[in-house]
Design an enzyme around this catalytic site. Sequence first.
Site, PDB file in Angstrom:
ATOM      1  N   ASN A   7      64.651  53.307  49.139  1.00 10.40           N
ATOM      2  CA  ASN A   7      63.253  53.474  49.555  1.00 10.40           C
ATOM      3  C   ASN A   7      63.075  52.968  50.901  1.00 10.40           C
ATOM      4  OD1 ASN A   7      60.290  53.316  49.644  1.00 10.40           O
ATOM      5  ND2 ASN A   7      60.224  51.865  47.942  1.00 10.40           N
ATOM      6  N   LYS A  14      64.766  49.617  51.549  1.00  7.41           N
ATOM      7  CA  LYS A  14      65.112  48.822  50.512  1.00  7.41           C
ATOM      8  C   LYS A  14      66.015  49.400  49.675  1.00  7.41           C
ATOM      9  CE  LYS A  14      60.342  47.122  49.660  1.00  7.41           C
ATOM     10  NZ  LYS A  14      59.634  47.514  48.599  1.00  7.41           N
ATOM     11  N   ARG A  90      63.331  57.422  47.253  1.00  4.71           N
ATOM     12  CA  ARG A  90      61.960  57.611  46.806  1.00  4.71           C
ATOM     13  C   ARG A  90      61.378  58.307  47.902  1.00  4.71           C
ATOM     14  NH1 ARG A  90      57.439  53.543  48.290  1.00  4.71           N
ATOM     15  NH2 ARG A  90      55.333  54.667  47.477  1.00  4.71           N
ATOM     16  N   HIS A 179      52.068  56.356  43.141  1.00  6.65           N
ATOM     17  CA  HIS A 179      52.442  55.545  42.148  1.00  6.65           C
ATOM     18  C   HIS A 179      53.045  56.191  40.786  1.00  6.65           C
ATOM     19  CE1 HIS A 179      49.886  52.100  43.782  1.00  6.65           C
ATOM     20  NE2 HIS A 179      51.053  51.857  44.318  1.00  6.65           N
ATOM     21  N   HIS A 207      48.245  50.130  37.550  1.00  2.00           N
ATOM     22  CA  HIS A 207      49.137  49.521  38.392  1.00  2.00           C
ATOM     23  C   HIS A 207      48.572  48.756  39.298  1.00  2.00           C
ATOM     24  CE1 HIS A 207      53.155  50.009  40.795  1.00  2.00           C
ATOM     25  NE2 HIS A 207      52.191  49.803  41.660  1.00  2.00           N
ATOM     26  N   LEU A 208      48.575  47.494  39.007  1.00  2.00           N
ATOM     27  CA  LEU A 208      47.856  46.650  39.861  1.00  2.00           C
ATOM     28  C   LEU A 208      48.917  45.710  40.882  1.00  2.00           C
ATOM     29  CD1 LEU A 208      45.336  45.252  37.119  1.00  2.00           C
ATOM     30  CD2 LEU A 208      45.038  47.446  38.647  1.00  2.00           C
ATOM     31  N   ARG A 240      42.968  47.416  51.179  1.00  5.18           N
ATOM     32  CA  ARG A 240      42.316  48.642  51.239  1.00  5.18           C
ATOM     33  C   ARG A 240      40.796  48.826  50.597  1.00  5.18           C
ATOM     34  NH1 ARG A 240      47.409  51.691  49.173  1.00  5.18           N
ATOM     35  NH2 ARG A 240      48.724  51.625  50.792  1.00  5.18           N
ATOM     36  N   PHE A 283      46.728  37.559  45.306  1.00  2.00           N
ATOM     37  CA  PHE A 283      46.038  36.959  44.276  1.00  2.00           C
ATOM     38  C   PHE A 283      46.271  35.546  43.880  1.00  2.00           C
ATOM     39  CE2 PHE A 283      43.367  40.567  42.325  1.00  2.00           C
ATOM     40  CZ  PHE A 283      43.528  41.282  43.623  1.00  2.00           C
ATOM     41  N   ARG A 284      47.299  35.008  44.368  1.00  2.00           N
ATOM     42  CA  ARG A 284      47.794  33.545  43.995  1.00  2.00           C
ATOM     43  C   ARG A 284      46.855  32.773  44.710  1.00  2.00           C
ATOM     44  NH1 ARG A 284      54.012  35.302  44.265  1.00  2.00           N
ATOM     45  NH2 ARG A 284      52.949  36.703  45.827  1.00  2.00           N
ATOM     46  N   GLY A 330      52.627  43.818  40.616  1.00  2.53           N
ATOM     47  CA  GLY A 330      52.561  42.305  40.794  1.00  2.53           C
ATOM     48  C   GLY A 330      51.351  41.504  40.229  1.00  2.53           C
ATOM     49  N   GLY A 332      49.200  43.142  37.900  1.00  3.48           N
ATOM     50  CA  GLY A 332      49.027  43.493  36.512  1.00  3.48           C
ATOM     51  C   GLY A 332      49.877  42.593  35.537  1.00  3.48           C
ATOM     52  N   ASN A 334      51.632  39.519  36.327  1.00  8.66           N
ATOM     53  CA  ASN A 334      51.404  38.159  36.530  1.00  8.66           C
ATOM     54  C   ASN A 334      50.120  37.491  36.508  1.00  8.66           C
ATOM     55  OD1 ASN A 334      54.299  37.524  37.184  1.00  8.66           O
ATOM     56  ND2 ASN A 334      53.742  39.199  38.770  1.00  8.66           N
ATOM     57  N   GLU A 383      60.426  50.880  39.256  1.00  4.98           N
ATOM     58  CA  GLU A 383      60.271  52.229  39.838  1.00  4.98           C
ATOM     59  C   GLU A 383      62.009  52.605  40.316  1.00  4.98           C
ATOM     60  OE1 GLU A 383      56.984  50.515  42.194  1.00  4.98           O
ATOM     61  OE2 GLU A 383      56.289  52.588  42.338  1.00  4.98           O
TER      62      GLU A 383
HETATM   63  P1  ADP Z   1      53.173  46.426  46.233  1.00  3.75           P
HETATM   64  O1  ADP Z   1      54.599  46.991  45.627  1.00  3.75           O
HETATM   65  O2  ADP Z   1      52.247  47.056  46.449  1.00  3.75           O
HETATM   66  O3  ADP Z   1      53.740  45.584  47.584  1.00  3.75           O
HETATM   67  P2  ADP Z   1      53.360  44.547  44.178  1.00  3.75           P
HETATM   68  O4  ADP Z   1      53.167  45.125  42.825  1.00  3.75           O
HETATM   69  O5  ADP Z   1      54.679  43.753  44.512  1.00  3.75           O
HETATM   70  O6  ADP Z   1      52.727  45.309  45.287  1.00  3.75           O
HETATM   71  O7  ADP Z   1      52.387  43.162  43.953  1.00  3.75           O
HETATM   72  C1  ADP Z   1      52.216  42.215  44.850  1.00  3.75           C
HETATM   73  C2  ADP Z   1      50.745  41.345  44.763  1.00  3.75           C
HETATM   74  O8  ADP Z   1      51.044  40.816  43.442  1.00  3.75           O
HETATM   75  C3  ADP Z   1      50.927  40.253  45.683  1.00  3.75           C
HETATM   76  O9  ADP Z   1      49.993  40.656  46.726  1.00  3.75           O
HETATM   77  C4  ADP Z   1      50.003  39.266  44.811  1.00  3.75           C
HETATM   78  O10 ADP Z   1      48.660  39.672  44.987  1.00  3.75           O
HETATM   79  C5  ADP Z   1      50.236  39.651  43.142  1.00  3.75           C
HETATM   80  N1  ADP Z   1      51.150  38.685  42.610  1.00  3.75           N
HETATM   81  C6  ADP Z   1      52.611  38.465  42.606  1.00  3.75           C
HETATM   82  N2  ADP Z   1      52.807  37.547  41.939  1.00  3.75           N
HETATM   83  C7  ADP Z   1      51.547  36.669  41.224  1.00  3.75           C
HETATM   84  C8  ADP Z   1      51.249  35.776  40.551  1.00  3.75           C
HETATM   85  N3  ADP Z   1      52.291  35.232  39.965  1.00  3.75           N
HETATM   86  N4  ADP Z   1      50.200  35.657  40.136  1.00  3.75           N
HETATM   87  C9  ADP Z   1      49.057  36.504  40.643  1.00  3.75           C
HETATM   88  N5  ADP Z   1      49.385  37.364  41.503  1.00  3.75           N
HETATM   89  C10 ADP Z   1      50.654  37.566  41.875  1.00  3.75           C
END
Ligand code: ADP
Length: 395
Positions: A7, A14, A90, A179, A207-208, A240, A283-284, A330, A332, A334, A383
């Site tokens: 990727n 990556k 990718r 996605h 896909h969040l 965004r 989001f953490r 990430g 969705g 967690n 992916e």
């Molecule tokens: P991308 O691939 O678009 O960079 P990811 O699918 O890896 O994104 O998601 C990253 C996001 O997931 C982080 O910016 C964070 O907001 C969220 N995230 C990751 N781990 C956690 C967690 N334990 N609790 C809440 N949100 C989380």
Amino acid sequence: MNVLVINCGSSSLKFQLINGKTEEVMAKGLCERIGIDGSLTYKKEGGEKEKFEKAMPTHTEAIKYVLEALMNEKTGVLKSLDEINAIGHRLVHGGEKFAHSVVLTDEVIKAVEECNDLAPLHNPANLIGVRACMEAMPGVPMVGVFDTAFHQTMPEKAYMYGLPHKYYDEYKIRRYGFHGTSHSFVSKRAAEIVGKPLDSLKTIVCHLGNGSSICAVKNGESVDTSMGFTPLEGLVMGTRSGDIDPAILEFLYKKEGMDIPALMNMLNKESGVAGLSELSSDFRDLGDAMEAGNHKAKVALDVFAYKVAKYVGSYAAAMNGVDVIAFTAGIGENDAYVRKLVVDYLGYLGITLDEEANKVRGEEKEISTPDSKVKAFVIPTNEELAIARETMELL
Ligand code: ADP
């Protein structure tokens, strides 16, 4: 069969080496700051993560160091390059030309290049990775897997914008969606979990992640998705804006003198939950801040979840029903709080959240109660594995 999944971005690369038979990740890592200075982070299955500073003027050096690490006596997992049987890349944008993954030949690469206008930041960078691999591993078959391909099944009514038709005719301005690899992987897995044929299911995949999108999957095909001509449309994301009234741009131009590059930068990099909270895109951080009483962080999370719930509702309408709602990526996978906010809007569909099950993190789990008419699941996306599978299937 071992598949190297690549990727490639403009300054990063990556990779994962996947054993096609067991689907295990043999090694994975990341080259960063290519063209600036360069570093390689590398981890072999069961090993420790290691980081090496390496000069990487171009992606060619980056690939060279990846291959060296894969064959290194200490860290390596391969004895010779011959053990890499295929490479899966990718690729972001396949325009209307590519509705499926494709074996990469000179001719195909030329056709992908013709889509560069549609993704000027991503496609050229993806292709640099393809060329660097061709140079380093001539003769190894390569497959391109597009982010947009899965959505090429959308009907015209879903992909046409209410703009003068000539812009579609001339420039192919339309909804493409992104996605796709993730939406396809998760919707297939959802069908396996509920034990029903894919072509009999209506699924909404959320896909969040830092970039977020939602997809309506009917009978295994994408029929609508929230990202559009670019990944800027749709949900409120990390940085965004997602959907806004386009007239805001003219207003800001008049008030602040912002030109198009400044406005685009604001919409892509300074908006979303980061802009709303004035705190973070992660989001953490937002969850922690909300618990400490930060009102803007709470509002950012509310805006995010409300928008997700509205898209879910509109896609249930578009498909005249829904059987399964899947949360992935990430956030969705967690963020239990965000999932609860979203599912609490969906009682009218016959979904009740199983609060105990919803505590899950990063694992496959049913999070709706057994009596829920529509099922909700957490389904981790993968992916890289999806790209490896596509690569093997095509070859
Ligand atoms: P991308 O691939 O678009 O960079 P990811 O699918 O890896 O994104 O998601 C990253 C996001 O997931 C982080 O910016 C964070 O907001 C969220 N995230 C990751 N781990 C956690 C967690 N334990 N609790 C809440 N949100 C989380």
